[in-house]
Design a protein around this motif. Structure first.
Motif, PDB file in Angstrom:
ATOM      1  N   MET A  16       6.580 -10.845 -16.073  1.00  9.19           N
ATOM      2  CA  MET A  16       5.236 -10.255 -15.987  1.00  9.19           C
ATOM      3  C   MET A  16       4.945  -9.762 -14.577  1.00  9.19           C
ATOM      4  N   ARG A  17       5.324 -10.558 -13.571  1.00 11.85           N
ATOM      5  CA  ARG A  17       5.102 -10.131 -12.179  1.00 11.85           C
ATOM      6  C   ARG A  17       5.905  -8.876 -11.862  1.00 11.85           C
ATOM      7  N   LYS A  18       7.162  -8.836 -12.330  1.00 10.72           N
ATOM      8  CA  LYS A  18       8.020  -7.692 -12.041  1.00 10.72           C
ATOM      9  C   LYS A  18       7.459  -6.418 -12.663  1.00 10.72           C
ATOM     10  N   TRP A  19       7.040  -6.469 -13.919  1.00 12.38           N
ATOM     11  CA  TRP A  19       6.517  -5.288 -14.586  1.00 12.38           C
ATOM     12  C   TRP A  19       5.154  -4.878 -14.045  1.00 12.38           C
ATOM     13  N   GLN A  20       4.376  -5.856 -13.632  1.00 10.50           N
ATOM     14  CA  GLN A  20       3.077  -5.504 -13.045  1.00 10.50           C
ATOM     15  C   GLN A  20       3.272  -4.752 -11.730  1.00 10.50           C
ATOM     16  N   LYS A  21       4.252  -5.182 -10.934  1.00  8.29           N
ATOM     17  CA  LYS A  21       4.540  -4.504  -9.678  1.00  8.29           C
ATOM     18  C   LYS A  21       5.026  -3.087  -9.921  1.00  8.29           C
ATOM     19  N   LYS A  22       5.827  -2.892 -10.980  1.00  6.74           N
ATOM     20  CA  LYS A  22       6.321  -1.553 -11.282  1.00  6.74           C
ATOM     21  C   LYS A  22       5.213  -0.663 -11.826  1.00  6.74           C
ATOM     22  N   ILE A  23       4.356  -1.225 -12.672  1.00  9.67           N
ATOM     23  CA  ILE A  23       3.305  -0.424 -13.290  1.00  9.67           C
ATOM     24  C   ILE A  23       2.250   0.007 -12.279  1.00  9.67           C
ATOM     25  N   ARG A  24       2.051  -0.799 -11.224  1.00  9.51           N
ATOM     26  CA  ARG A  24       1.016  -0.474 -10.231  1.00  9.51           C
ATOM     27  C   ARG A  24       1.278   0.878  -9.581  1.00  9.51           C
ATOM     28  N   VAL A  25       2.538   1.214  -9.338  1.00  7.64           N
ATOM     29  CA  VAL A  25       2.901   2.530  -8.793  1.00  7.64           C
ATOM     30  C   VAL A  25       3.815   3.195  -9.809  1.00  7.64           C
ATOM     31  N   SER A  26       3.253   3.991 -10.684  1.00 11.21           N
ATOM     32  CA  SER A  26       4.028   4.639 -11.736  1.00 11.21           C
ATOM     33  C   SER A  26       3.838   6.145 -11.639  1.00 11.21           C
ATOM     34  N   GLY A  27       4.925   6.871 -11.712  1.00 15.00           N
ATOM     35  CA  GLY A  27       4.840   8.322 -11.660  1.00 15.00           C
ATOM     36  C   GLY A  27       5.051   8.858 -10.258  1.00 15.00           C
ATOM     37  N   ALA A  28       5.463  10.120 -10.190  1.00 11.79           N
ATOM     38  CA  ALA A  28       5.757  10.745  -8.894  1.00 11.79           C
ATOM     39  C   ALA A  28       4.504  10.903  -8.043  1.00 11.79           C
ATOM     40  N   ARG A  29       3.373  11.221  -8.692  1.00 10.69           N
ATOM     41  CA  ARG A  29       2.138  11.429  -7.934  1.00 10.69           C
ATOM     42  C   ARG A  29       1.700  10.157  -7.239  1.00 10.69           C
ATOM     43  N   GLU A  30       1.718   9.028  -7.955  1.00 12.17           N
ATOM     44  CA  GLU A  30       1.281   7.776  -7.346  1.00 12.17           C
ATOM     45  C   GLU A  30       2.251   7.308  -6.273  1.00 12.17           C
ATOM     46  N   ARG A  31       3.559   7.547  -6.460  1.00  9.72           N
ATOM     47  CA  ARG A  31       4.520   7.181  -5.416  1.00  9.72           C
ATOM     48  C   ARG A  31       4.271   7.995  -4.160  1.00  9.72           C
ATOM     49  N   ASN A  32       4.032   9.301  -4.335  1.00  8.19           N
ATOM     50  CA  ASN A  32       3.727  10.156  -3.192  1.00  8.19           C
ATOM     51  C   ASN A  32       2.460   9.692  -2.497  1.00  8.19           C
ATOM     52  N   LEU A  33       1.430   9.391  -3.291  1.00 11.78           N
ATOM     53  CA  LEU A  33       0.146   8.982  -2.720  1.00 11.78           C
ATOM     54  C   LEU A  33       0.247   7.640  -2.017  1.00 11.78           C
ATOM     55  N   ALA A  34       0.987   6.688  -2.605  1.00  6.90           N
ATOM     56  CA  ALA A  34       1.129   5.371  -1.991  1.00  6.90           C
ATOM     57  C   ALA A  34       1.851   5.470  -0.652  1.00  6.90           C
ATOM     58  N   PHE A  35       2.922   6.253  -0.604  1.00  2.00           N
ATOM     59  CA  PHE A  35       3.671   6.401   0.654  1.00  2.00           C
ATOM     60  C   PHE A  35       2.835   7.136   1.702  1.00  2.00           C
ATOM     61  N   ALA A  36       2.176   8.233   1.288  1.00  2.00           N
ATOM     62  CA  ALA A  36       1.420   9.044   2.247  1.00  2.00           C
ATOM     63  C   ALA A  36       0.232   8.278   2.817  1.00  2.00           C
ATOM     64  N   LEU A  37      -0.501   7.539   1.988  1.00  2.00           N
ATOM     65  CA  LEU A  37      -1.673   6.820   2.477  1.00  2.00           C
ATOM     66  C   LEU A  37      -1.279   5.649   3.370  1.00  2.00           C
ATOM     67  N   THR A  38      -0.133   5.023   3.089  1.00  2.00           N
ATOM     68  CA  THR A  38       0.364   3.977   3.991  1.00  2.00           C
ATOM     69  C   THR A  38       0.717   4.566   5.347  1.00  2.00           C
ATOM     70  N   GLU A  39       1.382   5.728   5.326  1.00  2.00           N
ATOM     71  CA  GLU A  39       1.726   6.409   6.573  1.00  2.00           C
ATOM     72  C   GLU A  39       0.473   6.858   7.307  1.00  2.00           C
ATOM     73  N   LEU A  40      -0.507   7.344   6.573  1.00  2.00           N
ATOM     74  CA  LEU A  40      -1.758   7.797   7.191  1.00  2.00           C
ATOM     75  C   LEU A  40      -2.480   6.651   7.881  1.00  2.00           C
ATOM     76  N   ASP A  41      -2.554   5.502   7.232  1.00  2.00           N
ATOM     77  CA  ASP A  41      -3.238   4.349   7.821  1.00  2.00           C
ATOM     78  C   ASP A  41      -2.521   3.875   9.078  1.00  2.00           C
ATOM     79  N   ARG A  42      -1.189   3.896   9.065  1.00  2.00           N
ATOM     80  CA  ARG A  42      -0.422   3.457  10.233  1.00  2.00           C
ATOM     81  C   ARG A  42      -0.607   4.410  11.411  1.00  2.00           C
ATOM     82  N   LYS A  43      -0.601   5.718  11.137  1.00  2.00           N
ATOM     83  CA  LYS A  43      -0.767   6.695  12.218  1.00  2.00           C
ATOM     84  C   LYS A  43      -2.186   6.665  12.778  1.00  2.00           C
TER      85      LYS A  43
END
Length: 315
Positions: free
Chosen positions: A110-137
């Motif tokens: 359940m933990r493994k699938w929940q972690k995968k479902i939280r970021v699903s699809g190319a758009r969400e992967r792009n958004l998750a990476f970009a917003l993490t980078e934005l916050d760090r910069k």
């Protein structure tokens, strides 16, 4: 006997005035007014501030009808644009205190699938990476929370309008941060943002102009006066030099000398002239490095201001 914990009920917002003090110490009035925006309790009769910095336990949202209240009612931290799921995820704790050994494999799955479902699809992967980078910069640049929220919103709009394709994530993130700085009236030069985010100044300028045009964002021109406090602080100049530099910029603007000129170059020249007039001499190299311009640009702006404003400084 063991001490037992006593749970105190959270005070209701509408009863804050009566719980702080029963009557006004000045006029003994019991008619109070609670200012939510300033966190103050004020006596309506004499105007005395009974208490200040009062904590508001209410929600950060507003509702104007029953349906809207039901839709916005929730628990937890407020929503934020800096996280791809707006900060409203659900998590399964990794502690297995009350789980039998027979059910452990099921919980791991359940933990493994929940972690995968939280970021699903190319758009969400792009958004998750970009917003993490934005916050760090933004942390590297020392920018405030409202600028991070504004930059995240600009990036989301660019992603929704398919403006990311053909451009690097770092370039669009840098352009979003620069645009949000302009929108929030926080002066940051193209060179500063480009150096902090490891992109070229040319790429940042190109992506920034593209996003402004496609998203129809209205940006007001940067005034050279907005750079004066930060440049003066880095050069360790006095307040008199800052006031004098602002006077020089105002005179040059009234004469039309700043049209078509870079605002950081004009600010650097005004500070250099002010430091010369007030005896706080700084070298052209130091002023140019702080302003992010070349010494040639500084000398050109310096000569133009001195010749047209008759400032009494020898060239």
């Amino acid at each position: 006997m063991k001490n037992q914990k006593t749970l105190k009920k959270r005070p209701r917002k509408e009863n804050i005035e009566t719980e702080i003090q029963n009557s006004c110490p000045d006029c003994n009035s019991t008619d109070f007014d609670y200012n939510q925006s300033r966190g103050e309790v004020i006596c309506k009769h004499c105007g005395l501030i009974i208490d200040e910095n009062v904590m508001d336990f209410g929600p950060e949202w507003r509702a104007f009808d029953h349906e809207q209240r039901n839709r916005r009612t929730r628990v937890g931290a407020p929503t934020t644009n800096t996280i791809h799921d707006y900060g409203l995820p659900t998590t399964i704790d990794w502690k297995n205190n009350n789980i039998s050994s027979k059910n452990l494999p099921q919980w791991y799955r359940m933990r493994k699938w929940q972690k995968k479902i939280r970021v699903s699809g190319a758009r969400e992967r792009n958004l998750a990476f970009a917003l993490t980078e934005l916050d760090r910069k933004c942390s590297n640049l020392g920018l405030s929370r409202n600028i991070r929220e504004s930059a995240s919103l600009v990036y989301r709009k660019a992603l929704d309008n398919n403006l990311i394709r053909g451009r690097t994530i770092q370039g669009v993130v840098a352009a979003s941060i620069y645009i949000s700085c302009r929108l929030c009236d926080l002066p940051r030069t193209l060179g500063e943002v480009a150096n902090a985010l490891n992109v070229t100044k040319k790429e940042l300028g190109r992506v920034h102009r593209f996003l402004v045009r496609k998203l129809k964002i209205k940006l007001s021109p940067i005034s050279p006066k907005s750079y004066i406090p930060r440049f003066a602080c880095e050069l360790k100049l006095s307040e008199k030099s800052q006031v004098k530099a602002i006077e020089i910029i105002e005179k040059s603007q009234s004469e039309g000398l700043t049209i078509g000129k870079g605002p950081n170059g004009v600010a650097a020249a005004a500070l250099y002239i002010a430091s010369q007039l007030l005896g706080e001499r700084k070298s052209q190299r130091d002023v140019a490095e702080v302003a992010g311009v070349t010494e040639v640009t500084l000398r050109n702006r310096y000569k133009e201001l001195c010749q047209n404003l008759n400032l009494g400084v020898t060239i």
